[in-house]
Design a protein around this motif. Sequence first.
Motif, mmCIF file in Angstrom:
data_model
loop_
_atom_site.group_PDB
_atom_site.id
_atom_site.type_symbol
_atom_site.label_atom_id
_atom_site.label_comp_id
_atom_site.label_asym_id
_atom_site.label_seq_id
_atom_site.Cartn_x
_atom_site.Cartn_y
_atom_site.Cartn_z
ATOM 1 N N SER A 92 -18.211 -93.572 71.007
ATOM 2 C CA SER A 92 -18.108 -93.010 69.665
ATOM 3 C C SER A 92 -18.114 -94.136 68.638
ATOM 4 N N GLY A 93 -18.041 -93.781 67.351
ATOM 5 C CA GLY A 93 -18.180 -94.813 66.335
ATOM 6 C C GLY A 93 -17.173 -94.758 65.209
ATOM 7 N N GLU A 94 -16.800 -95.952 64.758
ATOM 8 C CA GLU A 94 -15.974 -96.152 63.572
ATOM 9 C C GLU A 94 -14.592 -95.531 63.701
ATOM 10 N N GLY A 95 -13.953 -95.732 64.853
ATOM 11 C CA GLY A 95 -12.578 -95.275 65.023
ATOM 12 C C GLY A 95 -11.576 -96.097 64.223
ATOM 13 N N HIS A 96 -11.905 -97.378 63.987
ATOM 14 C CA HIS A 96 -11.030 -98.271 63.204
ATOM 15 C C HIS A 96 -9.570 -98.145 63.660
ATOM 16 N N PHE A 97 -9.363 -98.162 64.960
ATOM 17 C CA PHE A 97 -8.036 -97.876 65.498
ATOM 18 C C PHE A 97 -6.972 -98.894 65.098
ATOM 19 N N ILE A 98 -7.379 -100.128 64.865
ATOM 20 C CA ILE A 98 -6.388 -101.138 64.499
ATOM 21 C C ILE A 98 -6.122 -101.133 62.995
ATOM 22 N N SER A 99 -7.167 -101.265 62.197
ATOM 23 C CA SER A 99 -6.964 -101.404 60.753
ATOM 24 C C SER A 99 -6.469 -100.131 60.084
ATOM 25 N N ARG A 100 -6.883 -98.962 60.604
ATOM 26 C CA ARG A 100 -6.538 -97.715 59.927
ATOM 27 C C ARG A 100 -5.452 -96.905 60.621
ATOM 28 N N PHE A 101 -5.054 -97.326 61.820
ATOM 29 C CA PHE A 101 -3.963 -96.625 62.491
ATOM 30 C C PHE A 101 -2.845 -97.579 62.902
ATOM 31 N N SER A 102 -3.157 -98.556 63.742
ATOM 32 C CA SER A 102 -2.109 -99.419 64.283
ATOM 33 C C SER A 102 -1.383 -100.205 63.195
ATOM 34 N N ILE A 103 -2.110 -100.829 62.292
ATOM 35 C CA ILE A 103 -1.466 -101.641 61.254
ATOM 36 C C ILE A 103 -0.646 -100.773 60.293
ATOM 37 N N PRO A 104 -1.189 -99.665 59.761
ATOM 38 C CA PRO A 104 -0.339 -98.803 58.924
ATOM 39 C C PRO A 104 0.848 -98.224 59.694
ATOM 40 N N ALA A 105 0.617 -97.855 60.954
ATOM 41 C CA ALA A 105 1.715 -97.304 61.757
ATOM 42 C C ALA A 105 2.805 -98.341 61.986
#
Length: 278
Positions: free
Chosen positions: A30-43
């Motif tokens: 899949s594409g553009e999950g941005h799991f670190i910048s948009r989930f892990s870091i804010p979390a």
Amino acid sequence: MNVFFVCGAPKSGTTWLQRVLDAHPEVCCSGEGHFISRFSIPAAKVVNDYNVALSVEARQVYEGRPYYDGVDQAEFDEIVRAFVLRRLGARADGQTRWIGDKTPSYTRYLGVLHRLFPAAKIIHIVRDPRDVAVSSMGHNRRAGFAEAFEPGADQNRQVIAQAVKLWLEAVTAVDAFARSHPSLVHEVIYRDLHANPIGEAERLFGFLGAPTDRVLMAQIAAATSFEALSGRPPGDEDPSSFLRKGVVGDWKARLDAEAAAHISESCGEWMERKRFAA
């Protein structure tokens, strides 16, 4: 389930590579999950605030003996890992054995991804930085910045400077990670994928451990060619399309001499390593 991540400097062909990977019946990319910048870091900020609040209440209410300990790194990683795996598996079916996500900026977070998924493989695509600059110019023009393709214009120079900066950051970051984890990194050269899509597909899926039957590789190459994806032959430019032109070496017609020299001077050492001829 086997996990992998696809990365590269913006406008280096990461979306094309994602589609190649996703065309394999046993691979789901899949594409553009941005799991670190948009989930892990804010979390992480949310969890840090939570821990601070627990600490205050423990001191003020429970004389330093709280009912709940703070969330430590291991527990936080477990939360993030579960989230990522759930998202990655959302499109998987009964045939899927490899799941992955393409987000160009993963080049900045390779250490975090490795901590979360120690066995995950990293696929990095590298394109000639001069063609990356031209593709970035086209992307900006499509976004409404008319001067992006005008040689010498301030906007044009800014786009090129940013493309060079991001390209250098990407290749140096992946190189550093690959030196520490050589078995986990596979590099795809955009030019080679363009010239030999079947052979590069064999190398790519072989790295993952997925089947590389020659007939299947040919089918994937055909299904993910520029013509198949855009409905146009390579070289037939559509400035309004994400798939703008589909050629290698477009910089020779698009960059003025000063811009081309600037890129070669800035990226020269790495261009030589990746065999990008002047």
